[in-house]
Scaffold this active site. Structure first.
Site, PDB file in Angstrom:
ATOM      1  N   TYR A 168     -11.647  -2.105  -7.495  1.00  0.00           N
ATOM      2  CA  TYR A 168     -11.521  -0.654  -7.453  1.00  0.00           C
ATOM      3  C   TYR A 168     -10.062  -0.252  -7.288  1.00  0.00           C
ATOM      4  CZ  TYR A 168     -10.586  -0.572  -2.452  1.00  0.00           C
ATOM      5  OH  TYR A 168     -10.003  -0.745  -1.231  1.00  0.00           O
ATOM      6  N   CYS A 189     -13.032  -4.728   6.419  1.00  0.00           N
ATOM      7  CA  CYS A 189     -12.339  -5.149   5.192  1.00  0.00           C
ATOM      8  C   CYS A 189     -11.086  -5.903   5.606  1.00  0.00           C
ATOM      9  CB  CYS A 189     -11.897  -3.942   4.368  1.00  0.00           C
ATOM     10  SG  CYS A 189     -13.208  -2.857   3.878  1.00  0.00           S
ATOM     11  N   HIS A 237       0.848  -1.185   0.000  1.00  0.00           N
ATOM     12  CA  HIS A 237       0.000   0.000   0.000  1.00  0.00           C
ATOM     13  C   HIS A 237       0.886   1.238   0.000  1.00  0.00           C
ATOM     14  CE1 HIS A 237      -2.792  -3.069   1.618  1.00  0.00           C
ATOM     15  NE2 HIS A 237      -3.633  -2.443   0.830  1.00  0.00           N
ATOM     16  N   HIS A 247      -7.615  -8.701   4.021  1.00  0.00           N
ATOM     17  CA  HIS A 247      -6.916  -9.451   2.983  1.00  0.00           C
ATOM     18  C   HIS A 247      -6.817 -10.912   3.428  1.00  0.00           C
ATOM     19  CE1 HIS A 247      -5.367  -5.309   2.777  1.00  0.00           C
ATOM     20  NE2 HIS A 247      -5.389  -5.505   1.479  1.00  0.00           N
ATOM     21  N   GLU A 285      -5.043   2.282  -3.096  1.00  0.00           N
ATOM     22  CA  GLU A 285      -5.654   0.959  -2.942  1.00  0.00           C
ATOM     23  C   GLU A 285      -5.915   0.461  -4.352  1.00  0.00           C
ATOM     24  OE1 GLU A 285      -6.112  -0.987  -0.521  1.00  0.00           O
ATOM     25  OE2 GLU A 285      -6.552   0.106   1.309  1.00  0.00           O
ATOM     26  N   GLU A 298      -7.382  -3.104  -5.662  1.00  0.00           N
ATOM     27  CA  GLU A 298      -7.805  -4.408  -5.186  1.00  0.00           C
ATOM     28  C   GLU A 298      -8.918  -5.036  -6.016  1.00  0.00           C
ATOM     29  OE1 GLU A 298      -6.903  -3.634  -0.458  1.00  0.00           O
ATOM     30  OE2 GLU A 298      -8.964  -3.456  -1.155  1.00  0.00           O
ATOM     31  N   GLU A 355     -11.250  -7.623  14.487  1.00  0.00           N
ATOM     32  CA  GLU A 355     -11.529  -6.184  14.426  1.00  0.00           C
ATOM     33  C   GLU A 355     -12.719  -5.774  15.277  1.00  0.00           C
ATOM     34  OE1 GLU A 355     -11.575  -4.425  10.531  1.00  0.00           O
ATOM     35  OE2 GLU A 355      -9.891  -5.659   9.864  1.00  0.00           O
ATOM     36  N   TRP A 392     -14.392   2.806  -1.447  1.00  0.00           N
ATOM     37  CA  TRP A 392     -14.910   1.475  -1.770  1.00  0.00           C
ATOM     38  C   TRP A 392     -16.337   1.310  -1.264  1.00  0.00           C
ATOM     39  CZ3 TRP A 392     -10.680   2.285   1.378  1.00  0.00           C
ATOM     40  CH2 TRP A 392     -10.824   1.978   2.732  1.00  0.00           C
TER      41      TRP A 392
END
Length: 187
Positions: free
Chosen positions: A106, A69, A27, A71, A116, A118, A89, A163
């Site tokens: 996006y 969100c 990033h 990964h 970003e 992804e 989280e 997003w």
């Protein structure tokens, strides 16, 4: 923590895995295309959980966004990654999980120049839990009526993650138009 837990999956333009890279390195100003996911969590009352990203987050700190969100790790099933992130989280257990935008993609740049980039399948999940946010990830949270969120996204898109704004355009759940039309508000 093992080495794989800090890696993201790099993708080619067709969305095929082509390797991995440390999350901390992907990033920046020239972010390679990589795999991510977004999740919108609903409660028993039909409200959606929105979160404000912690101020220490590298991308979009302090911005309101979808529930969470993340990964997936290399070789990790995305549903397993969703459950892991929900617990980490927000202290949530997800009861049901449904893919709603399997091919969402996006690219966006935040105010600090971090990009970003992804392929980010989008999921809807349900929970009976009350959030217990990890303050390193989430500064605040709120349960919101979907149509109120849709109205806020249309009125102040700059206050939300890009997003979330893009996903909401594709998700009917946040479209305030049906309620306005039913109330005679359409012109």
């Amino acid at each position: 923590m093992d080495a794989a837990s800090d890696l993201v999956v790099l993708l080619d333009e067709e969305g095929r895995p082509i390797g991995t890279a440390p999350k901390a390195t992907v990033h920046g100003a020239d972010t390679p295309l990589h795999l991510a996911f977004s999740c919108h969590v609903f409660d028993a009352y039909g409200r959606v959980l929105v979160t404000r990203r912690a101020l220490a987050k590298k991308t979009w700190p302090g911005v309101w966004t979808n529930s969470f969100c993340g990964h997936p790790r290399p070789g990790e099933n995305v549903v397993d990654a969703l459950r892991r992130h929900a617990a980490h989280e927000l202290g949530l257990t997800l009861d049901t999980i449904e893919t709603v935008l399997p091919h969402f993609r996006y690219r966006a740049t935040d105010a600090g120049g971090t990009v970003e980039n992804e392929i980010c399948p989008v999921f809807i999940a349900h929970t009976a839990d009350d959030p217990q946010p990890n303050l390193a990830e989430v500064a605040e949270f709120a349960w919101v009526e979907p149509q109120r969120l849709g109205t806020a996204l249309q009125a102040t898109p700059w206050a939300f993650s890009p997003w979330l704004v893009l996903q909401a355009e594709q998700l009917r759940a946040y479209d305030p138009a049906p309620a306005e039309a039913a109330a005679g508000g359409s012109s």
